[in-house]
Design a protein around this motif. Sequence first.
Motif, mmCIF file in Angstrom:
data_model
loop_
_atom_site.group_PDB
_atom_site.id
_atom_site.type_symbol
_atom_site.label_atom_id
_atom_site.label_comp_id
_atom_site.label_asym_id
_atom_site.label_seq_id
_atom_site.Cartn_x
_atom_site.Cartn_y
_atom_site.Cartn_z
ATOM 1 N N PRO A 1 25.374 5.677 9.533
ATOM 2 C CA PRO A 1 25.611 5.657 8.082
ATOM 3 C C PRO A 1 24.407 5.099 7.328
ATOM 4 N N TRP A 2 24.155 5.675 6.156
ATOM 5 C CA TRP A 2 23.017 5.277 5.320
ATOM 6 C C TRP A 2 23.561 4.971 3.929
ATOM 7 N N PRO A 3 24.025 3.745 3.727
ATOM 8 C CA PRO A 3 24.695 3.397 2.468
ATOM 9 C C PRO A 3 23.787 3.536 1.245
ATOM 10 N N ALA A 4 24.426 3.667 0.100
ATOM 11 C CA ALA A 4 23.771 3.658 -1.210
ATOM 12 C C ALA A 4 22.889 4.866 -1.463
ATOM 13 N N GLN A 5 23.068 5.958 -0.682
ATOM 14 C CA GLN A 5 22.325 7.191 -0.945
ATOM 15 C C GLN A 5 23.151 8.065 -1.892
ATOM 16 N N ARG A 6 22.492 8.705 -2.855
ATOM 17 C CA ARG A 6 23.237 9.424 -3.884
ATOM 18 C C ARG A 6 23.656 10.835 -3.467
ATOM 19 N N HIS A 7 22.974 11.429 -2.481
ATOM 20 C CA HIS A 7 23.330 12.804 -2.145
ATOM 21 C C HIS A 7 24.634 12.844 -1.362
ATOM 22 N N TRP A 8 25.472 13.823 -1.677
ATOM 23 C CA TRP A 8 26.811 13.878 -1.093
ATOM 24 C C TRP A 8 26.803 14.087 0.412
ATOM 25 N N THR A 9 25.707 14.620 0.967
ATOM 26 C CA THR A 9 25.658 14.863 2.408
ATOM 27 C C THR A 9 25.211 13.645 3.209
ATOM 28 N N ALA A 10 24.885 12.540 2.546
ATOM 29 C CA ALA A 10 24.345 11.376 3.266
ATOM 30 C C ALA A 10 25.350 10.755 4.250
ATOM 31 N N PRO A 11 26.600 10.492 3.880
ATOM 32 C CA PRO A 11 27.546 9.923 4.848
ATOM 33 C C PRO A 11 27.819 10.904 5.994
ATOM 34 N N PRO A 12 27.947 10.422 7.223
ATOM 35 C CA PRO A 12 28.072 11.314 8.386
ATOM 36 C C PRO A 12 29.230 12.303 8.333
ATOM 37 N N THR A 13 30.340 11.942 7.688
ATOM 38 C CA THR A 13 31.510 12.833 7.701
ATOM 39 C C THR A 13 31.666 13.661 6.422
ATOM 40 N N SER A 14 30.795 13.466 5.437
ATOM 41 C CA SER A 14 31.006 14.111 4.135
ATOM 42 C C SER A 14 31.002 15.634 4.223
ATOM 43 N N ARG A 15 30.053 16.189 4.955
ATOM 44 C CA ARG A 15 29.974 17.650 5.044
ATOM 45 C C ARG A 15 31.256 18.237 5.647
ATOM 46 N N LEU A 16 31.695 17.650 6.743
ATOM 47 C CA LEU A 16 32.864 18.189 7.430
ATOM 48 C C LEU A 16 34.114 18.069 6.555
ATOM 49 N N LEU A 17 34.261 16.941 5.873
ATOM 50 C CA LEU A 17 35.438 16.751 5.023
ATOM 51 C C LEU A 17 35.357 17.628 3.774
ATOM 52 N N ASN A 18 34.150 17.869 3.270
ATOM 53 C CA ASN A 18 34.004 18.777 2.134
ATOM 54 C C ASN A 18 34.405 20.196 2.526
ATOM 55 N N LEU A 19 34.035 20.587 3.741
ATOM 56 C CA LEU A 19 34.400 21.904 4.245
ATOM 57 C C LEU A 19 35.922 22.017 4.364
ATOM 58 N N LEU A 20 36.541 20.964 4.874
ATOM 59 C CA LEU A 20 37.998 20.944 4.998
ATOM 60 C C LEU A 20 38.647 21.032 3.619
ATOM 61 N N ALA A 21 38.152 20.253 2.680
ATOM 62 C CA ALA A 21 38.716 20.262 1.330
ATOM 63 C C ALA A 21 38.594 21.645 0.690
ATOM 64 N N PHE A 22 37.463 22.291 0.897
ATOM 65 C CA PHE A 22 37.229 23.604 0.310
ATOM 66 C C PHE A 22 38.278 24.612 0.759
ATOM 67 N N PHE A 23 38.595 24.608 2.048
ATOM 68 C CA PHE A 23 39.526 25.606 2.566
ATOM 69 C C PHE A 23 40.986 25.246 2.299
ATOM 70 N N THR A 24 41.242 24.108 1.663
ATOM 71 C CA THR A 24 42.614 23.778 1.254
ATOM 72 C C THR A 24 42.829 24.045 -0.226
ATOM 73 N N THR A 25 41.823 24.642 -0.906
ATOM 74 C CA THR A 25 41.922 24.857 -2.356
ATOM 75 C C THR A 25 41.997 26.338 -2.726
ATOM 76 N N THR A 26 42.442 27.185 -1.810
ATOM 77 C CA THR A 26 42.540 28.623 -2.048
ATOM 78 C C THR A 26 41.231 29.195 -2.566
ATOM 79 N N PRO A 27 40.197 29.185 -1.751
ATOM 80 C CA PRO A 27 38.889 29.714 -2.186
ATOM 81 C C PRO A 27 38.963 31.218 -2.426
#
Length: 285
Positions: A251-277
Motif C-alpha cells: 500500500p502507498w498511502p496518500a496517493q491521489r490516483h484511484w489505482t494506487a491502493p492494491p485492491t482499487s482496480r479489482l473492486l472498481n471492476l466489480l462495482a462496474f459490472f454491478t451497475t448494469t453497464p
Amino acid sequence: MDRILDDVRQLAVRYGVAPAEVAEVPGGVANRGFVVGPRLFVRVARVGFEDDLRKETLVVPLARKAGVRTPAILEYSESRALVVMERVHGTEPVTTPSEVVVDLARLHSTERLSLPGVPTDGWGEPRTTVEDLAVRGYLDAGTADWLMGWFDRLEQRFDPSAPLVLLHGDVAPHNLLVNPATGNFEALIDWGDAAWGPRAYDFAKLRLTEVAHLLPKYLTATATSVSDDELAAGILYLHLSWALGKLTATPWPAQRHWTAPPTSRLLNLLAFFTTTPPHPWPTLT
C-alpha cells in the motif's frame, strides 16, 4: 541552496520574466515543475527520469501535429534535463472530459515512426500472474481456472496482432487540464509514459464507468475500423490483468490516483459490472 530553482530563475530572466514570478508547483514524481510568469512552464527531470523528459521532446511535436491539445515545447536542454513549455491555464478535472478522446483518436492515427527512447508495449501475459497468485495462496485453484477462462474468452474478442499506435500512456485526471470557469478541455500533459502499443492502453487508467461513457465518442472520432466490442474487450483485458498484478503491491498511502491502493482496480471492476453497464460490456464476462 536550491541549484535547480536558481537555474530556473536565471532562465526566466532570459525570457524577460522577473525571478519573483517563478513559483514551483508542488508534486510531480518524475519532474519538478515551475510556473514562470503567465506564459511559460518549466519542467526539470528528477534524477533517473531524464530519458522520459527527452522522450517527450520527440513525442510532443508529433502529438501537436496530429491535433492533440498539448503545450508546445519551446526549449530543451539535455545537459540540464530541462524543458521550457507553453503554460496552459487550467485545473485538474473532477471527471474526465469527453473531448479528450477526440484528441486520443487523433494521436492514435499518427504514422508509425522510429523514435529513439519510445518503447513498445504489448498485451502482457496475465496467465503468469494468475498462476503466481495461485501458487502464493492469493487465489484458490477454482478461481484461478475461472480467471484463465475469462482471459481466454476476452482474447477471442480482439486481435492481439493489430497495428500498434502512439500512446500517451497515462491518460488520467492528473494529466488533464480544463478551463476552471467553463470546464472545457484545455490540454493533455505529461508525456513521460508515451509508447507504441495497443490503443486500449490509453483507456486502462480510467475508471470503467468513465470508459463506457467515453468509448462511443472515441469510435466516432477515430478513422480506424475498430468495433466497440473489440476495443472494450481489449480494455477489459488490461484492466483485469493490471488489477490482478496490483494485488500483492505494498500500500502507498496518500496517493491521489484511484489505482494506487492494491485492491482499487479489482473492486472498481466489480462495482462496474454491478451497475448494469451498456452494450457490449455485459457480453464480455
